[in-house]
Design a protein around this motif. Structure first.
Motif, PDB file in Angstrom:
ATOM      1  N   GLU A 112      23.792   3.421  -2.329  1.00  0.00           N
ATOM      2  CA  GLU A 112      25.202   3.810  -2.430  1.00  0.00           C
ATOM      3  C   GLU A 112      25.365   5.230  -2.972  1.00  0.00           C
ATOM      4  O   GLU A 112      26.222   5.993  -2.508  1.00  0.00           O
ATOM      5  N   THR A 113      24.530   5.602  -3.939  1.00  0.00           N
ATOM      6  CA  THR A 113      24.687   6.912  -4.584  1.00  0.00           C
ATOM      7  C   THR A 113      23.944   8.028  -3.857  1.00  0.00           C
ATOM      8  O   THR A 113      24.430   9.161  -3.786  1.00  0.00           O
ATOM      9  N   GLU A 114      22.766   7.733  -3.294  1.00  0.00           N
ATOM     10  CA  GLU A 114      21.947   8.792  -2.689  1.00  0.00           C
ATOM     11  C   GLU A 114      22.039   8.834  -1.165  1.00  0.00           C
ATOM     12  O   GLU A 114      21.617   9.806  -0.539  1.00  0.00           O
ATOM     13  N   ASN A 115      22.555   7.766  -0.570  1.00  0.00           N
ATOM     14  CA  ASN A 115      22.785   7.723   0.878  1.00  0.00           C
ATOM     15  C   ASN A 115      21.559   8.190   1.680  1.00  0.00           C
ATOM     16  O   ASN A 115      21.642   9.154   2.458  1.00  0.00           O
ATOM     17  N   PRO A 116      20.399   7.527   1.525  1.00  0.00           N
ATOM     18  CA  PRO A 116      19.212   7.916   2.295  1.00  0.00           C
ATOM     19  C   PRO A 116      19.424   7.686   3.787  1.00  0.00           C
ATOM     20  O   PRO A 116      20.222   6.825   4.175  1.00  0.00           O
ATOM     21  N   ARG A 129       0.865  -1.176   0.000  1.00  0.00           N
ATOM     22  CA  ARG A 129       0.000   0.000   0.000  1.00  0.00           C
ATOM     23  C   ARG A 129       0.905   1.230   0.000  1.00  0.00           C
ATOM     24  O   ARG A 129       2.057   1.165   0.447  1.00  0.00           O
ATOM     25  N   SER A 130       0.383   2.372  -0.451  1.00  0.00           N
ATOM     26  CA  SER A 130       1.195   3.589  -0.547  1.00  0.00           C
ATOM     27  C   SER A 130       1.821   3.954   0.790  1.00  0.00           C
ATOM     28  O   SER A 130       3.017   4.240   0.885  1.00  0.00           O
ATOM     29  N   TYR A 131       0.992   3.954   1.858  1.00  0.00           N
ATOM     30  CA  TYR A 131       1.521   4.396   3.148  1.00  0.00           C
ATOM     31  C   TYR A 131       2.556   3.412   3.695  1.00  0.00           C
ATOM     32  O   TYR A 131       3.456   3.786   4.458  1.00  0.00           O
ATOM     33  N   GLU A 132       2.455   2.129   3.299  1.00  0.00           N
ATOM     34  CA  GLU A 132       3.448   1.153   3.739  1.00  0.00           C
ATOM     35  C   GLU A 132       4.803   1.459   3.106  1.00  0.00           C
ATOM     36  O   GLU A 132       5.847   1.338   3.768  1.00  0.00           O
ATOM     37  N   LEU A 133       4.792   1.851   1.845  1.00  0.00           N
ATOM     38  CA  LEU A 133       6.034   2.228   1.180  1.00  0.00           C
ATOM     39  C   LEU A 133       6.619   3.491   1.816  1.00  0.00           C
ATOM     40  O   LEU A 133       7.825   3.589   2.032  1.00  0.00           O
ATOM     41  N   CYS A 134       5.759   4.451   2.131  1.00  0.00           N
ATOM     42  CA  CYS A 134       6.221   5.698   2.756  1.00  0.00           C
ATOM     43  C   CYS A 134       6.871   5.441   4.111  1.00  0.00           C
ATOM     44  O   CYS A 134       7.805   6.151   4.503  1.00  0.00           O
ATOM     45  N   ASP A 135       6.388   4.429   4.838  1.00  0.00           N
ATOM     46  CA  ASP A 135       6.888   4.143   6.181  1.00  0.00           C
ATOM     47  C   ASP A 135       8.123   3.242   6.201  1.00  0.00           C
ATOM     48  O   ASP A 135       8.693   2.998   7.267  1.00  0.00           O
ATOM     49  N   LEU A 136       8.537   2.735   5.035  1.00  0.00           N
ATOM     50  CA  LEU A 136       9.650   1.790   4.999  1.00  0.00           C
ATOM     51  C   LEU A 136      10.935   2.431   5.500  1.00  0.00           C
ATOM     52  O   LEU A 136      11.332   3.513   5.062  1.00  0.00           O
ATOM     53  N   LYS A 137      11.605   1.735   6.416  1.00  0.00           N
ATOM     54  CA  LYS A 137      12.903   2.169   6.923  1.00  0.00           C
ATOM     55  C   LYS A 137      14.001   1.348   6.231  1.00  0.00           C
ATOM     56  O   LYS A 137      13.767   0.253   5.722  1.00  0.00           O
ATOM     57  N   PHE A 192      13.124   5.810   1.399  1.00  0.00           N
ATOM     58  CA  PHE A 192      12.938   6.923   0.465  1.00  0.00           C
ATOM     59  C   PHE A 192      12.600   8.177   1.271  1.00  0.00           C
ATOM     60  O   PHE A 192      11.535   8.244   1.891  1.00  0.00           O
ATOM     61  N   ASN A 193      13.520   9.128   1.259  1.00  0.00           N
ATOM     62  CA  ASN A 193      13.317  10.336   2.036  1.00  0.00           C
ATOM     63  C   ASN A 193      12.585  11.412   1.249  1.00  0.00           C
ATOM     64  O   ASN A 193      12.718  11.515   0.029  1.00  0.00           O
ATOM     65  N   SER A 194      11.814  12.211   1.982  1.00  0.00           N
ATOM     66  CA  SER A 194      11.209  13.411   1.439  1.00  0.00           C
ATOM     67  C   SER A 194      11.973  14.596   2.032  1.00  0.00           C
ATOM     68  O   SER A 194      13.068  14.418   2.573  1.00  0.00           O
ATOM     69  N   GLN A 195      11.425  15.786   1.971  1.00  0.00           N
ATOM     70  CA  GLN A 195      12.071  16.941   2.581  1.00  0.00           C
ATOM     71  C   GLN A 195      12.086  16.786   4.092  1.00  0.00           C
ATOM     72  O   GLN A 195      11.167  16.218   4.681  1.00  0.00           O
ATOM     73  N   ASN A 253      14.664  16.987  11.040  1.00  0.00           N
ATOM     74  CA  ASN A 253      14.523  15.539  11.175  1.00  0.00           C
ATOM     75  C   ASN A 253      14.150  14.914   9.841  1.00  0.00           C
ATOM     76  O   ASN A 253      13.431  15.516   9.040  1.00  0.00           O
ATOM     77  N   PRO A 254      14.635  13.699   9.588  1.00  0.00           N
ATOM     78  CA  PRO A 254      14.301  13.037   8.321  1.00  0.00           C
ATOM     79  C   PRO A 254      12.814  12.707   8.243  1.00  0.00           C
ATOM     80  O   PRO A 254      12.176  12.432   9.260  1.00  0.00           O
ATOM     81  N   ARG A 255      12.289  12.739   7.043  1.00  0.00           N
ATOM     82  CA  ARG A 255      10.876  12.423   6.847  1.00  0.00           C
ATOM     83  C   ARG A 255      10.759  11.498   5.643  1.00  0.00           C
ATOM     84  O   ARG A 255      11.480  11.664   4.653  1.00  0.00           O
TER      85      ARG A 255
END
Length: 275
Positions: free
Chosen positions: A173-177, A126-134, A182-185, A191-193
């Motif tokens: 490796e390239t974006e170092n989240p 689900r969309s929110y599950e992807l958003c919450d992935l650590k 997947f980080n947003s602003q 704090n990371p979001r």
């Protein structure tokens, strides 16, 4: 100027329908619905069923919903509970073909966007599950993704495709989240979001016109496609239920009506007419 209002997210037009139904009930008994007994209400609902022939009739449903909303506002929970439940119409999901999925996954310019679409489809999230992935939820050695319980009230693991493993390792490796996959602003406090559902919608909107189909592609359509394609590949319903995180098997059974299964192959009689 008339001020618009809503209750529990209902639009004014919907509320007007509810109030109209309550007015019919008041006129029927010539007294306020607040003062009616449970027996009075049941008699009126029976009258509505007979008058409109079916309990799924719009008038009957709006009467139930109107009473439910009114008794909730007035704190009359006992009367609200005795009202019959209205089953929602079950619509079959729309799914993408495998070729359409391939074209969609190739459409984005950036690797991050391709991975977001790939995980929605490849893991059935689900969309929110992807958003919450650590980052800690991803296990490259076991090729699994951990989904913390939320909707469905159960934790689960889903398999991670080898194609996603390669892409995710390169992306990390390239974006170092940080913290989130997947980080947003970041927040005002720095704090990371995590990615937002609006961000997912934007990615899909930017790329769905590139795949050459008239379907209105959504994130949940990718989840529907995940489930349908797995059934067509031969997965059993119980395993599919666990992968989707469904609370009840009845929710999973819907995909039997969508999948083209070998044992229930469908065809048009026109195909046989000229054989």
């Amino acid at each position: 100027m008339t001020q618009s209002f809503s209750i529990n997210g209902k639009a004014p037009s919907t509320l007007n329908n509810y109030l109209r139904c309550l007015a019919h009930l008041a006129l029927h008994y010539k007294q306020s619905p607040e003062t009616l007994s449970v027996e009075n209400i049941e008699d009126y609902l029976y009258f509505c069923q007979k008058q409109h022939l079916t309990p799924s009739e719009s008038f009957f449903k709006h009467t139930i919903f109107g009473l439910r909303a009114a008794y909730k506002v007035m704190g009359m929970e006992a009367k609200r509970v005795v009202l019959p439940q209205i089953k929602r119409d079950q619509k079959l999901p729309t799914v993408l073909s495998q070729q359409e999925v391939k074209r969609l996954l190739k459409a984005p310019k950036y690797l991050k966007h391709r991975l977001i679409l790939g995980i929605l489809y490849g893991c059935g999230l689900r969309s929110y599950e992807l958003c919450d992935l650590k980052l800690s939820d991803i296990d490259f050695d076991r090729r699994t993704v951990f989904i913390a319980k939320k909707k469905g009230k159960v934790d689960r693991y889903v398999p991670l495709s080898v194609h996603l493993v390669r892409g995710l390792k390169k992306y990390i490796e390239t974006e170092n989240p940080y913290l989130y996959l997947f980080n947003s602003q970041v927040t005002k406090d720095g704090n990371p979001r995590g990615l937002t559902t609006n961000g997912i919608r934007w990615i899909i909107k930017e790329n769905r016109s590139k795949i050459g189909c008239n379907k209105k592609v959504t994130a949940h359509m990718l989840r529907h496609s995940f489930a349908t394609h797995l059934l067509e590949y031969g997965i059993d319903l119980v395993s599919l239920k666990e992968l989707l995180g469904h609370a009840h098997i009845e929710m999973t059974l819907t995909y039997l009506h969508v999948a083209n299964l070998p044992s229930k192959a469908k065809f048009s009689p026109l195909d046989k007419l000229y054989v």
